[in-house]
Design a protein around this motif. Structure first.
Motif, mmCIF file in Angstrom:
data_model
loop_
_atom_site.group_PDB
_atom_site.id
_atom_site.type_symbol
_atom_site.label_atom_id
_atom_site.label_comp_id
_atom_site.label_asym_id
_atom_site.label_seq_id
_atom_site.Cartn_x
_atom_site.Cartn_y
_atom_site.Cartn_z
ATOM 1 N N ASN A 173 0.799 -1.226 0.000
ATOM 2 C CA ASN A 173 0.000 0.000 0.000
ATOM 3 C C ASN A 173 0.833 1.278 0.000
ATOM 4 O OD1 ASN A 173 -2.289 -1.673 0.341
ATOM 5 N ND2 ASN A 173 -2.084 -1.594 2.564
ATOM 6 N N ALA A 174 1.844 1.316 0.871
ATOM 7 C CA ALA A 174 2.597 2.557 1.071
ATOM 8 C C ALA A 174 3.738 2.707 0.070
ATOM 9 C CB ALA A 174 3.124 2.624 2.500
ATOM 10 N N LEU A 175 4.646 1.743 0.042
ATOM 11 C CA LEU A 175 5.772 1.827 -0.877
ATOM 12 C C LEU A 175 5.391 1.464 -2.306
ATOM 13 C CD1 LEU A 175 8.559 0.195 1.347
ATOM 14 C CD2 LEU A 175 8.082 2.629 1.022
ATOM 15 N N LYS A 176 4.376 0.611 -2.441
ATOM 16 C CA LYS A 176 3.917 0.163 -3.771
ATOM 17 C C LYS A 176 5.081 -0.422 -4.581
ATOM 18 C CE LYS A 176 0.130 3.524 -3.912
ATOM 19 N NZ LYS A 176 -0.886 2.569 -3.432
ATOM 20 N N VAL A 177 5.726 -1.397 -3.968
ATOM 21 C CA VAL A 177 6.857 -2.087 -4.610
ATOM 22 C C VAL A 177 6.378 -2.723 -5.907
ATOM 23 C CG1 VAL A 177 8.503 -3.979 -4.344
ATOM 24 C CG2 VAL A 177 8.003 -2.457 -2.402
ATOM 25 N N GLU A 178 7.155 -2.530 -6.979
ATOM 26 C CA GLU A 178 6.744 -3.030 -8.294
ATOM 27 C C GLU A 178 7.445 -4.330 -8.656
ATOM 28 O OE1 GLU A 178 8.681 -0.226 -8.094
ATOM 29 O OE2 GLU A 178 7.556 1.519 -8.806
ATOM 30 N N ALA A 179 6.854 -5.023 -9.629
ATOM 31 C CA ALA A 179 7.491 -6.213 -10.195
ATOM 32 C C ALA A 179 8.841 -5.831 -10.785
ATOM 33 C CB ALA A 179 6.598 -6.820 -11.280
ATOM 34 N N GLY A 180 9.845 -6.666 -10.531
ATOM 35 C CA GLY A 180 11.178 -6.426 -11.068
ATOM 36 C C GLY A 180 12.031 -5.490 -10.248
ATOM 37 N N SER A 181 11.501 -4.961 -9.149
ATOM 38 C CA SER A 181 12.252 -3.995 -8.349
ATOM 39 C C SER A 181 13.048 -4.697 -7.249
ATOM 40 C CB SER A 181 11.304 -2.962 -7.741
ATOM 41 O OG SER A 181 10.374 -3.596 -6.875
ATOM 42 N N SER A 182 13.821 -3.901 -6.503
ATOM 43 C CA SER A 182 14.632 -4.420 -5.404
ATOM 44 C C SER A 182 14.125 -3.851 -4.086
ATOM 45 C CB SER A 182 16.105 -4.079 -5.603
ATOM 46 O OG SER A 182 16.292 -2.687 -5.783
ATOM 47 N N PHE A 183 14.161 -4.703 -3.039
ATOM 48 C CA PHE A 183 13.584 -4.340 -1.744
ATOM 49 C C PHE A 183 14.436 -4.936 -0.640
ATOM 50 C CE2 PHE A 183 10.993 -5.841 1.844
ATOM 51 C CZ PHE A 183 10.520 -4.628 2.322
ATOM 52 N N ALA A 184 14.611 -4.191 0.460
ATOM 53 C CA ALA A 184 15.356 -4.686 1.615
ATOM 54 C C ALA A 184 14.565 -4.447 2.889
ATOM 55 C CB ALA A 184 16.721 -4.007 1.719
ATOM 56 N N ALA A 185 14.397 -5.503 3.698
ATOM 57 C CA ALA A 185 13.750 -5.407 5.002
ATOM 58 C C ALA A 185 14.822 -5.415 6.080
ATOM 59 C CB ALA A 185 12.781 -6.561 5.204
ATOM 60 N N PHE A 186 14.938 -4.316 6.815
ATOM 61 C CA PHE A 186 15.893 -4.212 7.912
ATOM 62 C C PHE A 186 15.191 -4.658 9.191
ATOM 63 C CE2 PHE A 186 18.036 -1.855 4.732
ATOM 64 C CZ PHE A 186 19.382 -1.794 5.081
ATOM 65 N N GLY A 187 15.444 -5.917 9.564
ATOM 66 C CA GLY A 187 14.745 -6.556 10.674
ATOM 67 C C GLY A 187 13.864 -7.658 10.118
#
Length: 374
Positions: A186-200
């Motif tokens: 909802n908030a970041l709206k991460v897209e297909a093919g993108s890069s994402f990092a969860a800290f924790g």
């Protein structure tokens, strides 16, 4: 509270800073016109319960906590139309419904969030619960106080769910799981093919990892200091894991991506980790902040790094969700096998609630769920 139901029920009461949870016989009052009485089947335990127990947030004591309740509707107030007795429901945060943010369809940004979720009372100063001696208990925690056999919630924070879903599992969708998944969807709206990092890589971070898989993100990084959590992150779809005790996560992420991730999510509440989450972004990347910190905690960042690289830092509460829409969506994803949040869960009996809290704080259990029985 004079309008007390004479039938007592069990609830876990916090009477001093730091606990313990004490299971006592308490009573509830009559329903108001817009309230719902829910018989609780099970309740998730969240970091925010610990924060309130320890009064890191100035929540008044004695209090009944619990804010990830799931159960069946037992009774409804005169004006309630959203649910009916017998419905299966998940309880979530309580927005005021009247402020500008609520009117704009962003209830998680409610201007009166603290008053409705952390004050220990209704807006008019009344309480829904009292102890066996007739003394008022602080309650209304996230509009529910669901560490008990019954909870009085408001029509606005009761979410109807399909009856074929495992009700005892669903409570965490009301807060922790919703927070991580909603931050991504909802908030970041991460897209297909993108890069994402969860800290924790606790319940929130791992929920974010699972949501990133749903979006089709192709580089998904989980950072933590607990090896078992990193191993679980891999099974849930993380393409890379980083043990930040042994490696610098910013350097490793730049090595993986070249310039940094498109999106990062800070889930720990630690200022030093939040700084790393910002530093790990590529130019024009976006960092979401969901970790709960002690009031007054400051985030220090390199202003030129943020300005020249056009980075965005944004706060996110409850996954920026509209729960009536989002929680049933998460249930559907789970039932389809695409959002296996059950892998985060360990169940405890009600009399094991202090053990659940201890296991959670030590990192042994990612998402405790307390089964409530009479």
């Amino acid at each position: 509270m004079n309008d007390t139901n004479p039938s007592p029920f069990k609830a876990a009461v916090i009477r001093q800073q730091g606990g313990p949870f004490r299971i006592e016989a308490i009573r509830h009052g009559d329903l108001r016109h817009d309230e719902v009485l829910v018989k609780i089947v099970a309740t998730g335990m969240c970091h925010t319960d610990m924060v309130a127990r320890d009064q890191v947030y100035p929540v008044p004591h004695p209090i009944v906590l619990g804010h990830e309740g799931a159960g069946t509707v037992d009774a409804v107030g005169a004006d309630v139309r959203k649910v009916a007795p017998g419905d299966h429901v998940v309880l979530t945060f309580l927005p005021c419904g009247r402020c500008r943010a609520c009117q704009e369809g962003a209830p998680a940004s409610c201007e009166n969030f603290n008053a409705y979720n952390f004050s220990g009372q209704r807006p008019d100063g009344s309480h829904a619960l009292c102890d066996s001696g007739g003394h008022d208990l602080n309650d209304r925690f996230f509009g529910q106080s669901s560490f008990g056999a019954y909870a009085i919630a408001n029509e606005r924070n009761v979410i109807k769910v399909r009856k074929d879903a495992p009700l005892e599992l669903l409570g965490p969708l009301g807060c922790g799981i919703q927070t991580g998944a909603g931050a991504v969807l909802n908030a970041l709206k991460v897209e297909a093919g993108s890069s994402f990092a969860a800290f924790g890589a606790g319940a929130v971070g791992l929920s974010a990892v699972m949501a990133a898989v749903v979006t089709g993100a192709t580089t998904i990084v989980a950072i933590d200091v607990v090896p078992s959590r990193l191993e679980l992150a891999r099974t849930l779809g993380a393409t890379h894991v980083i043990d930040s005790r042994n490696e610098n996560p910013v350097e490793v992420i730049r090595g993986i991506t070249g310039t940094g991730v498109d999106y990062s999510l800070e889930c720990t509440g630690r200022a030093d980790v939040a700084r790393s989450a910002v530093e790990a972004l590529r130019p024009r990347g976006v960092c979401g902040i969901v970790g709960a910190s002690k009031p007054g905690t400051n985030l220090e960042v390199d202003i030129n790094d943020v300005m020249q690289k056009c980075k965005v830092i944004r706060g996110i509460v409850e996954g920026d969700s509209v729960p009536d829409q989002f929680i049933p969506r998460l249930v559907e994803l789970y039932m389809q096998g695409r959002f296996p949040f059950d892998k985060l869960v360990r169940f405890y009996s009600f009399d094991e609630i202090n053990e659940a809290a201890e296991d959670s704080e030590k990192g042994g259990t990612i998402k405790p769920i307390i089964r409530i029985t009479e």
